[in-house]
Design an enzyme around this catalytic site. Structure first.
Site, PDB file in Angstrom:
ATOM      1  N   LYS A 195      18.417 -15.533 -54.999  1.00 34.56           N
ATOM      2  CA  LYS A 195      18.976 -14.856 -56.165  1.00 34.56           C
ATOM      3  C   LYS A 195      20.375 -14.312 -55.899  1.00 34.56           C
ATOM      4  CE  LYS A 195      16.527 -11.508 -57.140  1.00 34.56           C
ATOM      5  NZ  LYS A 195      16.196 -10.163 -57.600  1.00 34.56           N
ATOM      6  N   ARG A 270      11.701  -4.187 -65.291  1.00 29.18           N
ATOM      7  CA  ARG A 270      10.481  -4.500 -64.555  1.00 29.18           C
ATOM      8  C   ARG A 270       9.255  -4.378 -65.452  1.00 29.18           C
ATOM      9  NH1 ARG A 270      11.435  -3.628 -58.695  1.00 29.18           N
ATOM     10  NH2 ARG A 270      13.169  -5.090 -58.434  1.00 29.18           N
ATOM     11  N   ARG A 309      14.289 -16.604 -41.917  1.00 25.37           N
ATOM     12  CA  ARG A 309      15.246 -15.519 -42.055  1.00 25.37           C
ATOM     13  C   ARG A 309      14.864 -14.381 -41.104  1.00 25.37           C
ATOM     14  NH1 ARG A 309      16.336 -13.152 -48.068  1.00 25.37           N
ATOM     15  NH2 ARG A 309      14.821 -11.536 -47.572  1.00 25.37           N
ATOM     16  N   ARG A 315      14.566  -8.543 -39.797  1.00 25.39           N
ATOM     17  CA  ARG A 315      13.955  -7.679 -40.814  1.00 25.39           C
ATOM     18  C   ARG A 315      12.435  -7.726 -40.655  1.00 25.39           C
ATOM     19  NH1 ARG A 315      16.234  -8.296 -46.939  1.00 25.39           N
ATOM     20  NH2 ARG A 315      14.131  -7.606 -47.430  1.00 25.39           N
ATOM     21  N   ARG A 327       4.255  -9.772 -50.796  1.00 24.73           N
ATOM     22  CA  ARG A 327       5.462  -9.502 -51.598  1.00 24.73           C
ATOM     23  C   ARG A 327       5.618 -10.552 -52.699  1.00 24.73           C
ATOM     24  NH1 ARG A 327       9.688  -9.596 -47.160  1.00 24.73           N
ATOM     25  NH2 ARG A 327      11.218  -9.768 -48.835  1.00 24.73           N
TER      26      ARG A 327
END
Ligand code: IMP
Ligand code: MG
Length: 371
Positions: A195, A270, A309, A315, A327
């Site tokens: 995104k 949202r 990633r 992360r 998620r």
């Protein structure tokens, strides 16, 4: 309802069919109550009033007569006062109660002509009923006995009213848009869909401003703006920040960028309530959300991308497969309602998010170019 284009101008939804129906029903009932046993002659002023008259008399609960007249300017006659001639009044109205049914009263010039014409008709009483009325534009003293809906002094179309011949057939009423055209997108995509990368391309290509709600929050809190402090006070108590506070922050962002070609909203809305609030915000800018664009990527591809990633970024939430899957699941749970919200308005566009960055950008542009 969506913005419409008639000739060279854009119009935005303004008064719904339901609101019109309620106003016409009330006018018909009020007139009937006040007239008692009197059988009125309803006179529609063509062309604009044809739709109102048709609906009005169907709702009128008692016997009545219906006819139409038309006022036309004399061709080629130059005078300071635009004296009009009358077409269609063939009936003897002596002693009758006449109710003029107007679609709209603006300056009152037409009404002035009507009063002039009916002075010689020996009617018992001349009653004026208008569905729409622009008090700020009205310059005459004639009494308006029944007014359906008062509106601001802006040009409208629909429900009998036209812009250069078009728009009379629309069942709802639209208002002329006075600001430039904007392209406003709500960008969605599961974690790992790319995104952020795509938003950067789109904002360059279309001169849009990318508003990421997360960034806006962090900015306001860091700079201790009034809204930031307000938001923080809720967060410190462990409460959700009320939608209105978020909307006020977004409004500030939109106003800071008043000359943008449009906005990419990222991370907002949202919920349904937020989507409605965003629609209202855009409406105050004489604009609208044009599309919700969602990058669609298969779960397995996302998991692989995020694990990759995680290896390089370190992360923690990108390192654990079950957290990643959770998620992604969360994302679909949360966005399903919004997909429905925007689909209902024909504004949902799913875009295949698997491929090279350039390929995906091209797919997004194909959607945006058609808006
Ligand atoms: P008047 O200014 O009250 O005489 O209104 C004149 C005529 O202008 C009306 O009968 C309508 O035909 C037209 N008109 C006034 N305002 C509007 C509008 O907002 N949209 C479309 N036609 C309008
Ligand atoms: Mg008219």
């Amino acid at each position: 309802m969506k913005t419409i284009k008639l000739h060279d101008k854009e119009f935005k939804p303004f008064i719904s069919e339901q609101q019109i129906d309620a106003a016409v029903t009330k006018m018909a009932q009020d007139v009937a109550n006040d007239l008692g046993d009197e059988v009125p002659v309803f006179i529609g002023i063509l062309n604009g009033s044809f739709m109102l008259v048709s609906d009005f008399v169907k709702k009128y609960p008692k016997p009545c007569e219906v006819t139409f007249i038309k006022l036309a300017s004399y061709e080629g006659v130059k005078s300071t006062e635009d004296i009009q001639r009358l077409i269609g009044l063939t009936q003897d109205l002596t002693g009758r109660t006449v109710v003029i049914l107007e679609d709209i009263i603006d300056t009152g010039n037409t009404l002035h002509e009507i009063h002039r014409i009916f002075k010689n008709e020996n009617v018992k009483q001349l009653i004026i009923a208008t569905l729409f009325y622009k008090p700020e534009a009205y310059k005459k003293d004639f009494k308006l006995h029944y007014v359906g809906i008062e509106i601001p002094n802006k040009f409208i179309v629909g429900y009998g009213l036209d812009y250069d011949g078009l728009g009379r057939d629309l069942p709802a009423v639209y208002q002329l848009k006075t600001t430039q055209h904007m392209t406003n997108l709500v960008l969605f995509g599961p974690p790992g869909a790319g995104k952020g990368t795509q938003a950067n391309f789109l904002k360059e290509k279309y001169n849009l401003v990318h508003i990421s709600t997360g960034d806006v929050f962090r900015f306001n809190i860091k700079n201790e703006t009034a809204l930031g402090m307000l938001a923080k006070s809720y967060m410190d108590k462990g409460e959700l920040v009320p939608d209105q506070v978020t909307i006020d922050m977004l409004n500030a962002e939109v106003e800071k960028n008043a000359d943008a070609n449009g906005f990419i909203f990222d991370g907002f809305p949202r919920t349904n309530a937020q989507a409605e609030a965003l629609d209202k915000l855009m409406d105050t800018k004489d604009s609208q959300i044009n599309a919700m664009i969602a990058l669609e990527v298969d779960d397995e591809v996302l998991v692989q991308r995020l694990l990759e990633r995680g290896k390089s970024s370190g992360r923690a939430d990108d390192a654990d497969e079950s957290i990643i899957r959770n998620r992604i699941k969360e994302y679909y749970n949360k966005t399903a309602i919004l997909k429905d919200y925007y689909s209902a308005q024909d504004k949902y566009f799913g875009v295949d998010g698997v491929g090279s960055i350039e390929e995906i950008t091209e797919r997004l542009c194909a959607v945006i170019d058609k808006l």
